[in-house]
Motif scaffolding. Structure first.
Motif, PDB file in Angstrom:
ATOM      1  N   GLY A  33       6.269  15.687  -2.428  1.00 11.22           N
ATOM      2  CA  GLY A  33       6.385  14.813  -3.590  1.00 11.22           C
ATOM      3  C   GLY A  33       5.131  13.989  -3.842  1.00 11.22           C
ATOM      4  N   PHE A  34       4.314  13.794  -2.820  1.00  5.61           N
ATOM      5  CA  PHE A  34       3.085  13.011  -2.960  1.00  5.61           C
ATOM      6  C   PHE A  34       1.892  13.862  -3.383  1.00  5.61           C
ATOM      7  CE2 PHE A  34       4.922  10.218   0.632  1.00  5.61           C
ATOM      8  CZ  PHE A  34       5.702   9.522  -0.276  1.00  5.61           C
ATOM      9  N   VAL A  35       2.054  15.181  -3.394  1.00  4.51           N
ATOM     10  CA  VAL A  35       0.943  16.094  -3.674  1.00  4.51           C
ATOM     11  C   VAL A  35       0.305  15.817  -5.035  1.00  4.51           C
ATOM     12  CG1 VAL A  35       0.454  18.533  -4.198  1.00  4.51           C
ATOM     13  CG2 VAL A  35       1.626  17.910  -2.106  1.00  4.51           C
ATOM     14  N   ALA A  88      -1.164  14.585   8.135  1.00  4.64           N
ATOM     15  CA  ALA A  88      -0.081  13.597   8.133  1.00  4.64           C
ATOM     16  C   ALA A  88       1.198  14.198   8.711  1.00  4.64           C
ATOM     17  CB  ALA A  88       0.161  13.087   6.718  1.00  4.64           C
ATOM     18  N   LEU A  89       1.466  15.449   8.347  1.00  9.00           N
ATOM     19  CA  LEU A  89       2.657  16.128   8.858  1.00  9.00           C
ATOM     20  C   LEU A  89       2.594  16.274  10.382  1.00  9.00           C
ATOM     21  CD1 LEU A  89       5.298  17.396   7.993  1.00  9.00           C
ATOM     22  CD2 LEU A  89       4.101  19.560   7.664  1.00  9.00           C
ATOM     23  N   ARG A  90       1.424  16.599  10.911  1.00  7.48           N
ATOM     24  CA  ARG A  90       1.280  16.711  12.374  1.00  7.48           C
ATOM     25  C   ARG A  90       1.561  15.366  13.051  1.00  7.48           C
ATOM     26  NH1 ARG A  90      -3.355  19.639  11.145  1.00  7.48           N
ATOM     27  NH2 ARG A  90      -4.686  17.902  11.766  1.00  7.48           N
ATOM     28  N   HIS A  91       1.049  14.269  12.495  1.00  6.62           N
ATOM     29  CA  HIS A  91       1.283  12.949  13.088  1.00  6.62           C
ATOM     30  C   HIS A  91       2.764  12.576  13.042  1.00  6.62           C
ATOM     31  CE1 HIS A  91      -2.845  11.875  13.878  1.00  6.62           C
ATOM     32  NE2 HIS A  91      -3.199  12.107  12.617  1.00  6.62           N
ATOM     33  N   ILE A  92       3.379  12.856  11.936  1.00  2.00           N
ATOM     34  CA  ILE A  92       4.804  12.533  11.794  1.00  2.00           C
ATOM     35  C   ILE A  92       5.636  13.410  12.725  1.00  2.00           C
ATOM     36  CG2 ILE A  92       6.751  12.549  10.190  1.00  2.00           C
ATOM     37  CD1 ILE A  92       4.689  11.812   7.982  1.00  2.00           C
ATOM     38  N   GLU A  93       5.250  14.671  12.869  1.00  2.00           N
ATOM     39  CA  GLU A  93       5.996  15.571  13.755  1.00  2.00           C
ATOM     40  C   GLU A  93       5.879  15.150  15.220  1.00  2.00           C
ATOM     41  OE1 GLU A  93       4.748  19.531  12.724  1.00  2.00           O
ATOM     42  OE2 GLU A  93       6.260  19.675  11.142  1.00  2.00           O
ATOM     43  N   ARG A  94       4.776  14.518  15.590  1.00  2.00           N
ATOM     44  CA  ARG A  94       4.665  13.970  16.950  1.00  2.00           C
ATOM     45  C   ARG A  94       5.723  12.905  17.190  1.00  2.00           C
ATOM     46  NH1 ARG A  94      -1.488  12.759  17.051  1.00  2.00           N
ATOM     47  NH2 ARG A  94      -2.204  14.857  16.692  1.00  2.00           N
ATOM     48  N   VAL A  95       5.916  12.045  16.200  1.00  2.46           N
ATOM     49  CA  VAL A  95       6.943  11.000  16.321  1.00  2.46           C
ATOM     50  C   VAL A  95       8.327  11.632  16.330  1.00  2.46           C
ATOM     51  CG1 VAL A  95       7.968   8.984  15.185  1.00  2.46           C
ATOM     52  CG2 VAL A  95       5.479   9.257  15.235  1.00  2.46           C
ATOM     53  N   ILE A  96       8.544  12.621  15.460  1.00  5.36           N
ATOM     54  CA  ILE A  96       9.834  13.315  15.421  1.00  5.36           C
ATOM     55  C   ILE A  96      10.099  14.011  16.753  1.00  5.36           C
ATOM     56  CG2 ILE A  96      11.085  15.229  14.335  1.00  5.36           C
ATOM     57  CD1 ILE A  96       9.747  14.425  11.691  1.00  5.36           C
ATOM     58  N   GLY A  97       9.051  14.468  17.414  1.00  3.02           N
ATOM     59  CA  GLY A  97       9.197  15.129  18.711  1.00  3.02           C
ATOM     60  C   GLY A  97       9.786  14.227  19.777  1.00  3.02           C
ATOM     61  N   LEU A  98       9.747  12.931  19.587  1.00 12.23           N
ATOM     62  CA  LEU A  98      10.331  11.981  20.540  1.00 12.23           C
ATOM     63  C   LEU A  98      11.838  11.822  20.348  1.00 12.23           C
ATOM     64  CD1 LEU A  98       7.578   9.216  20.276  1.00 12.23           C
ATOM     65  CD2 LEU A  98       7.789  10.984  22.033  1.00 12.23           C
ATOM     66  N   LEU A  99      12.345  12.338  19.247  1.00 19.93           N
ATOM     67  CA  LEU A  99      13.761  12.185  18.921  1.00 19.93           C
ATOM     68  C   LEU A  99      14.579  13.316  19.543  1.00 19.93           C
ATOM     69  CD1 LEU A  99      13.303  11.202  15.179  1.00 19.93           C
ATOM     70  CD2 LEU A  99      13.805   9.677  17.095  1.00 19.93           C
ATOM     71  N   PRO A 100      15.902  13.179  19.565  1.00 21.51           N
ATOM     72  CA  PRO A 100      16.751  14.241  20.117  1.00 21.51           C
ATOM     73  C   PRO A 100      16.526  15.578  19.406  1.00 21.51           C
ATOM     74  CG  PRO A 100      18.034  12.253  19.737  1.00 21.51           C
ATOM     75  CD  PRO A 100      16.679  12.015  19.152  1.00 21.51           C
ATOM     76  N   GLN A 123      -4.424  14.663   2.805  1.00 22.09           N
ATOM     77  CA  GLN A 123      -4.426  15.137   4.194  1.00 22.09           C
ATOM     78  C   GLN A 123      -3.006  15.503   4.622  1.00 22.09           C
ATOM     79  OE1 GLN A 123      -7.247  15.281   6.171  1.00 22.09           O
ATOM     80  NE2 GLN A 123      -8.431  14.721   4.371  1.00 22.09           N
ATOM     81  N   ARG A 124      -2.300  16.257   3.783  1.00 18.39           N
ATOM     82  CA  ARG A 124      -0.886  16.556   4.011  1.00 18.39           C
ATOM     83  C   ARG A 124      -0.624  17.159   5.387  1.00 18.39           C
ATOM     84  NH1 ARG A 124       2.750  20.402   4.160  1.00 18.39           N
ATOM     85  NH2 ARG A 124       4.821  20.082   3.256  1.00 18.39           N
ATOM     86  N   SER A 125      -1.379  18.184   5.765  1.00 22.67           N
ATOM     87  CA  SER A 125      -1.116  18.856   7.042  1.00 22.67           C
ATOM     88  C   SER A 125      -1.384  17.913   8.220  1.00 22.67           C
ATOM     89  CB  SER A 125      -1.940  20.137   7.165  1.00 22.67           C
ATOM     90  OG  SER A 125      -3.312  19.841   7.089  1.00 22.67           O
ATOM     91  N   LEU A 144      -0.636   6.619   0.009  1.00 25.65           N
ATOM     92  CA  LEU A 144      -0.040   7.842  -0.534  1.00 25.65           C
ATOM     93  C   LEU A 144      -1.109   8.866  -0.918  1.00 25.65           C
ATOM     94  CD1 LEU A 144       2.853   6.436  -2.771  1.00 25.65           C
ATOM     95  CD2 LEU A 144       2.990   7.359  -0.452  1.00 25.65           C
ATOM     96  N   VAL A 145      -2.231   8.398  -1.465  1.00 28.52           N
ATOM     97  CA  VAL A 145      -3.315   9.313  -1.827  1.00 28.52           C
ATOM     98  C   VAL A 145      -3.891   9.967  -0.581  1.00 28.52           C
ATOM     99  CG1 VAL A 145      -5.671   9.420  -2.755  1.00 28.52           C
ATOM    100  CG2 VAL A 145      -3.890   8.198  -4.009  1.00 28.52           C
TER     101      VAL A 145
END
Length: 166
Positions: A104-106, A75-87, A71-73, A65-66
């Motif tokens: 919330g983790f900030v 982490a967001l890019r990595h998660i958005e790559r996974v989301i990009g695979l969804l409909p 590294q919020r931005s 979480l720390v």
């Protein structure tokens, strides 16, 4: 979480992530208290292994979480790559939820705020131990503050495991 998000005007996902941070800090605080107690009272052998596993797991979660908070931005890019695979129709909602969760983790990215959070958690749990100690003294039991705190820690860890329905 729902009531807190409604009363404070935050999104439900951000509120849930804030509660998750608080839970991880609580677990680490209780584990550290248990380790400190082990120096003064005999901790049952059956509790030592699970305590170590819980401590390592909570520490891994907190470190994760720390890192995510710092590294919020990224982490967001990595998660958005996974989301990009969804409909396509679910992507915007999931991206919005993900951003709110990361918000919330900030709190963990600020060392001073994190230290204050840990100190407040410690004071709260020591106060709860004091309440248990007061009850023990009211019943005139021959136990000190250490066993009272151990009771608090053991019962709290018991609550972490959700009970089965019915």
């Amino acid at each position: 979480a729902y009531l807190a998000s409604e009363l404070e005007g935050f999104s439900l996902s951000r509120t849930v992530s804030t509660i998750a941070v608080e839970r991880v800090v609580d677990v680490l605080t209780l584990v550290l208290l248990l380790v400190a107690l082990a120096l003064f009272i005999d901790i049952p052998a059956d509790a030592r292994g699970p305590t170590l596993v819980l401590a390592v797991a909570a520490l891994i979660v907190l470190c994760t979480l720390v890192i995510i908070a710092a590294q919020r931005s990224r982490a967001l890019r990595h998660i958005e790559r996974v989301i990009g695979l969804l409909p396509l129709r679910v992507r915007p909602a999931l991206q919005h939820i993900t951003a709110n969760v990361l918000d919330g983790f900030v709190v963990l990215s600020n060392v001073r705020t994190s230290a204050r959070l840990a100190a407040i958690s410690l004071l709260i749990w020591l106060s709860v131990g004091l309440v248990d100690y007061t009850v023990i003294r009211a019943f005139d039991l021959p136990l000190g503050y250490g066993p009272a705190l151990l009771i608090v820690i053991a019962t709290t860890f018991g609550f972490f495991i959700p009970s089965s329905p019915g």
